[in-house]
Design an enzyme around this catalytic site. Structure first.
Site, mmCIF file in Angstrom:
data_model
loop_
_atom_site.group_PDB
_atom_site.id
_atom_site.type_symbol
_atom_site.label_atom_id
_atom_site.label_comp_id
_atom_site.label_asym_id
_atom_site.label_seq_id
_atom_site.Cartn_x
_atom_site.Cartn_y
_atom_site.Cartn_z
ATOM 1 N N GLU A 69 0.849 -1.194 0.000
ATOM 2 C CA GLU A 69 0.000 0.000 0.000
ATOM 3 C C GLU A 69 0.882 1.242 0.000
ATOM 4 O OE1 GLU A 69 -3.657 2.283 2.276
ATOM 5 O OE2 GLU A 69 -3.519 0.108 2.302
ATOM 6 N N ASP A 144 -3.162 12.392 -3.281
ATOM 7 C CA ASP A 144 -3.399 13.821 -3.474
ATOM 8 C C ASP A 144 -3.846 14.059 -4.917
ATOM 9 O OD1 ASP A 144 -3.210 16.624 -3.756
ATOM 10 O OD2 ASP A 144 -1.648 16.723 -2.223
#
Length: 239
Positions: A69, A144
């Site tokens: 991850e 983001d």
């Protein structure tokens, strides 16, 4: 833990290379619990960055499927996934040390043993430490979005990055992305659909329903209450 979250890259002559990064370093203050975790749990579950490829069997003490991850935030969903799948190994990378501390503290509290974490730039880790054809899944949840047009080039999902991820996945491995920013979801779909060697797992060739394996975050729950959407994309390496 070394304080080298962002390390420079160098060319063959030792000159630093300037690379556009997809994150901004925001360390913030550590809580006592986070500092305790970094001091006491990092030596057991933390992995320092170096220039040697990882041996996952040695790192985890067993040979099992590995999920990576990238950007796990405070680590709540990563710990939940690791706890739910004790037969698998999980490696998380996060550049912000408070998040790493929070993740380690949560892992200790939940008794999770099949998780290791790094505090470094994920692209450098992929290039240097992750062996080719070694991962069963790569997860990138809510990166983001860099929503201003002039910042779009900072989005981590770009063709070179997706190709890098593909090289680290085993044949049949999956790159799972999720975002709550529709324009970024469209961008992800365009990038992934343009590359050879990936197959979209969506029946409609766009987005997939959230799989049960991905926990709903508190941020995501709040978004649902406000009517915000979330888009999941899952692409399998097929060659």
């Amino acid at each position: 833990m070394k304080n080298d979250v962002i390390s420079p890259e160098f060319d063959e002559n030792g000159r630093p290379l300037r690379r556009i990064r997809s994150f901004v370093r925001r360390q913030g203050r550590l809580t006592k619990g986070q500092q305790h975790a970094l001091d006491n749990i990092w030596p057991v579950m933390g992995v320092e960055f170096n220039d040697a490829p990882l041996d996952f069997a040695a790192l985890f003490g067993r040979d099992a499927p590995v999920t990576l991850e990238i950007g796990f935030g405070m680590g709540a969903s990563l710990v939940a996934m690791a706890k739910a799948k004790p037969e698998q190994n999980f490696l998380g990378i996060e550049v912000h040390s408070p998040g790493v501390g929070a993740c380690l503290a949560s892992a200790e509290e939940e008794g999770v043993q099949n998780l290791r974490v790094m505090c470094h730039d994920a692209v450098e880790v992929l290039h240097t430490m992750i062996p080719d054809n070694s991962l069963n899944m790569v997860q990138l949840f809510f990166p983001d979005p860099w929503h201003k047009a002039r910042h779009n080039k900072r989005r981590i999902v770009q063709p070179p990055f997706a190709e890098l991820v593909k090289s680290k996945l085993k044949l049949g491995g999956v790159f799972h992305m999720a975002t709550d920013w529709e324009a970024y979801a469209v961008h992800m779909l365009e990038v992934m659909s343009s590359l050879e060697g990936y197959r979209n797992q969506s029946a409609s060739n766009d987005y997939v329903p959230r799989p049960e394996s991905r926990p709903v975050t508190k941020f995501e729950q709040r978004g649902h209450r406000l009517g915000h959407g979330v888009w999941d994309l899952m692409f399998e390496r097929v060659k």
